[in-house]
Design a protein around this motif. Structure first.
Motif, PDB file in Angstrom:
ATOM      1  N   TRP A  22       0.907  -1.117   0.029  1.00 12.60           N
ATOM      2  CA  TRP A  22       0.017   0.079   0.016  1.00 12.60           C
ATOM      3  C   TRP A  22       1.029   1.474  -0.105  1.00 12.60           C
ATOM      4  CZ3 TRP A  22      -4.508   1.312  -1.526  1.00 12.60           C
ATOM      5  CH2 TRP A  22      -5.220   2.536  -0.936  1.00 12.60           C
ATOM      6  N   THR A  23       2.061   1.415   0.804  1.00 13.09           N
ATOM      7  CA  THR A  23       2.919   2.231   0.785  1.00 13.09           C
ATOM      8  C   THR A  23       3.525   2.630  -0.665  1.00 13.09           C
ATOM      9  OG1 THR A  23       4.834   1.267   1.485  1.00 13.09           O
ATOM     10  CG2 THR A  23       3.392   2.336   3.249  1.00 13.09           C
ATOM     11  N   LEU A  26       0.995   4.412  -2.996  1.00 13.43           N
ATOM     12  CA  LEU A  26       0.643   5.884  -2.300  1.00 13.43           C
ATOM     13  C   LEU A  26       1.746   6.637  -2.991  1.00 13.43           C
ATOM     14  CD1 LEU A  26      -0.369   5.610   1.232  1.00 13.43           C
ATOM     15  CD2 LEU A  26      -1.685   5.846  -0.606  1.00 13.43           C
ATOM     16  N   SER A  70      -2.921   0.838  -8.769  1.00  7.97           N
ATOM     17  CA  SER A  70      -3.051   2.044  -8.011  1.00  7.97           C
ATOM     18  C   SER A  70      -3.957   2.995  -9.106  1.00  7.97           C
ATOM     19  CB  SER A  70      -1.842   2.921  -8.052  1.00  7.97           C
ATOM     20  OG  SER A  70      -1.039   2.925  -9.217  1.00  7.97           O
ATOM     21  N   PRO A  86      -5.069   6.336  -4.838  1.00  8.56           N
ATOM     22  CA  PRO A  86      -4.602   6.299  -3.632  1.00  8.56           C
ATOM     23  C   PRO A  86      -3.761   7.341  -3.417  1.00  8.56           C
ATOM     24  CG  PRO A  86      -4.663   4.060  -4.643  1.00  8.56           C
ATOM     25  CD  PRO A  86      -5.001   5.155  -5.622  1.00  8.56           C
ATOM     26  N   ALA A  87      -3.025   7.934  -4.155  1.00  5.42           N
ATOM     27  CA  ALA A  87      -1.816   8.800  -4.046  1.00  5.42           C
ATOM     28  C   ALA A  87      -2.556  10.120  -3.852  1.00  5.42           C
ATOM     29  CB  ALA A  87      -0.743   8.693  -4.795  1.00  5.42           C
TER      30      ALA A  87
END
Length: 89
Positions: A22-23, A26, A70, A86-87
């Motif tokens: 997930w990171t 992002l 993403s 997401p980002a």
């Protein structure tokens, strides 16, 4: 089956692995990825359906998964609008 859904089903990652994934999703550069790059990434994943999951050490495949996860909605395979990626949140 949608590649993004297939990815999450077959990976069976622990909480820590999913958190690290997930990171990566992002990453702010995912907001400026062109539609052509997204389509090429999706095509790579669709043509190598079984191999693409196992070849995560290949940088091209890893980047393709990152772009796909993403920028594409897993339910309907449509692009997520830039402000809702997401980002972008």
């Amino acid at each position: 089956m949608e590649p993004n859904v297939r990815f999450w089903i077959t990976e069976r990652q622990s909480f820590i692995q999913r958190f690290l994934q997930w990171t990566e999703l992002l990453d702010p550069t995912n907001l400026v990825v062109s539609i052509e790059k997204i389509e090429k990434s999706r095509q790579l994943l669709l043509t190598n359906e079984d191999a693409s999951i196992r070849d995560l050490e290949d940088q091209r495949v890893k980047d393709a998964w990152k772009r796909s996860l993403s920028t594409v909605h897993p339910d309907n395979s449509k692009l997520i609008p830039v402000p809702f990626r997401p980002a972008g949140r």
